[in-house]
Write an enzyme that holds these catalytic residues in place. Structure first.
Site, PDB file in Angstrom:
ATOM      1  N   GLU A   1     -19.885 -47.862 -16.904  1.00  0.00           N
ATOM      2  CA  GLU A   1     -19.806 -49.328 -16.821  1.00  0.00           C
ATOM      3  C   GLU A   1     -18.944 -49.797 -17.985  1.00  0.00           C
ATOM      4  OE1 GLU A   1     -22.606 -53.330 -16.968  1.00  0.00           O
ATOM      5  OE2 GLU A   1     -23.574 -51.366 -16.792  1.00  0.00           O
TER       6      GLU A   1
ATOM      7  N   HIS B   1     -24.749 -46.180 -23.624  1.00  0.00           N
ATOM      8  CA  HIS B   1     -24.297 -46.915 -22.438  1.00  0.00           C
ATOM      9  C   HIS B   1     -23.713 -48.228 -22.913  1.00  0.00           C
ATOM     10  CE1 HIS B   1     -24.751 -48.838 -18.322  1.00  0.00           C
ATOM     11  NE2 HIS B   1     -24.130 -47.690 -18.082  1.00  0.00           N
TER      12      HIS B   1
ATOM     13  N   HIS C   1     -33.596 -38.848 -32.594  1.00  0.00           N
ATOM     14  CA  HIS C   1     -34.226 -38.613 -31.302  1.00  0.00           C
ATOM     15  C   HIS C   1     -34.607 -39.919 -30.605  1.00  0.00           C
ATOM     16  CE1 HIS C   1     -34.448 -34.540 -32.792  1.00  0.00           C
ATOM     17  NE2 HIS C   1     -35.223 -34.915 -33.785  1.00  0.00           N
TER      18      HIS C   1
ATOM     19  N   HIS D   1     -26.263 -49.093 -27.397  1.00  0.00           N
ATOM     20  CA  HIS D   1     -25.756 -49.781 -26.211  1.00  0.00           C
ATOM     21  C   HIS D   1     -24.611 -50.716 -26.597  1.00  0.00           C
ATOM     22  CE1 HIS D   1     -25.647 -51.646 -22.287  1.00  0.00           C
ATOM     23  NE2 HIS D   1     -26.562 -50.770 -21.875  1.00  0.00           N
TER      24      HIS D   1
END
Length: 227
Positions: free
Chosen positions: A73, A92, A118, A123
């Site tokens: 995206e 993302h 972790h 984003h």
């Protein structure tokens, strides 16, 4: 058959079955051109992890199992040298939202010698400066993290804030205004040393895991010859 041989066979079969998923982005109305990841040969992408789309991974980067680097995206992503993305990390980005680095637009830009702990979520649009540390389960979304900053576990940084270089974000902090960001204290030498030690450990992993895979492949070949 010995227990050692059974263990080695199972280990080798699992590595083959669970290779990382490295792929171009799918063709969509918003990303109609497929672009492939570019991964330096000295980096290591672990089994169970994914690298998708226009992602540039520089030298000696370690991507641990179950990490998802998904430029399908928001795009492109850039990950600089000696950075580590630990188990369960997600990258993302939102469509057509960018940070600008040296006159080029990126959905996510991660500098060199960065550790992302972790289960952290990175984003885009966002920027992680060189030598930053992102703790376990932290969230960085629509933010700029200055060089050498230390983001503790479970912290959230968002709403377009800019963290100045060498600042400490406490555990569980919600940094969603620039006023909160400007009040953060500087990183201590103890915190800086902790981040350096995480870097030292993880920078050995790419070469070490590559050697482990070569060993496993050679052992399998030797076993076949002997049989």
């Amino acid at each position: 058959m010995s227990d050692r041989k059974l263990t080695e066979d199972k280990f080798d079969n699992r590595l083959t079955k669970f290779a990382p998923f490295i792929s171009p982005n799918p063709v969509t109305s918003f990303n109609p051109v497929q672009r492939y990841p570019k991964i330096d040969k000295t980096s290591f992408i672990s089994p169970f992890s994914s690298v998708i789309g226009d992602v540039r991974i520089k030298d000696n980067v370690y991507v641990a199992p179950n990490a998802a680097i998904r430029a399908d995206e928001g795009t492109p992503f850039y990950i600089d040298s000696n950075t580590n993305l630990q188990d369960g990390v997600i990258l993302h980005g939102l469509l057509k939202q960018f940070v600008t680095v040296k006159d080029k637009a990126y959905s996510i830009y991660i500098g060199n010698n960065v550790s992302v702990g972790h289960d952290a979520l990175i984003h885009g649009p966002c920027y992680l400066g060189n030598h930053t540390f992102i703790g376990f389960k932290a969230i960085v979304y629509n933010a700029i993290i200055g060089k050498g900053s230390f983001v503790s576990y479970n912290a959230v940084i968002t709403n377009g804030v800019r963290i100045a270089p060498n600042r400490f974000v406490p555990p569980g902090a919600d940094i969603d205004t620039q006023e909160k960001a400007d009040r953060l204290r500087r990183v201590t030498e103890e915190e800086r040393e902790f981040a350096r030690e995480v870097q030292r450990v993880n920078q050995e992993f790419p070469a070490s895991y590559k050697a482990l895979l070569r060993y496993s492949a050679n052992e399998k070949q030797n076993a076949n010859i002997l049989n």
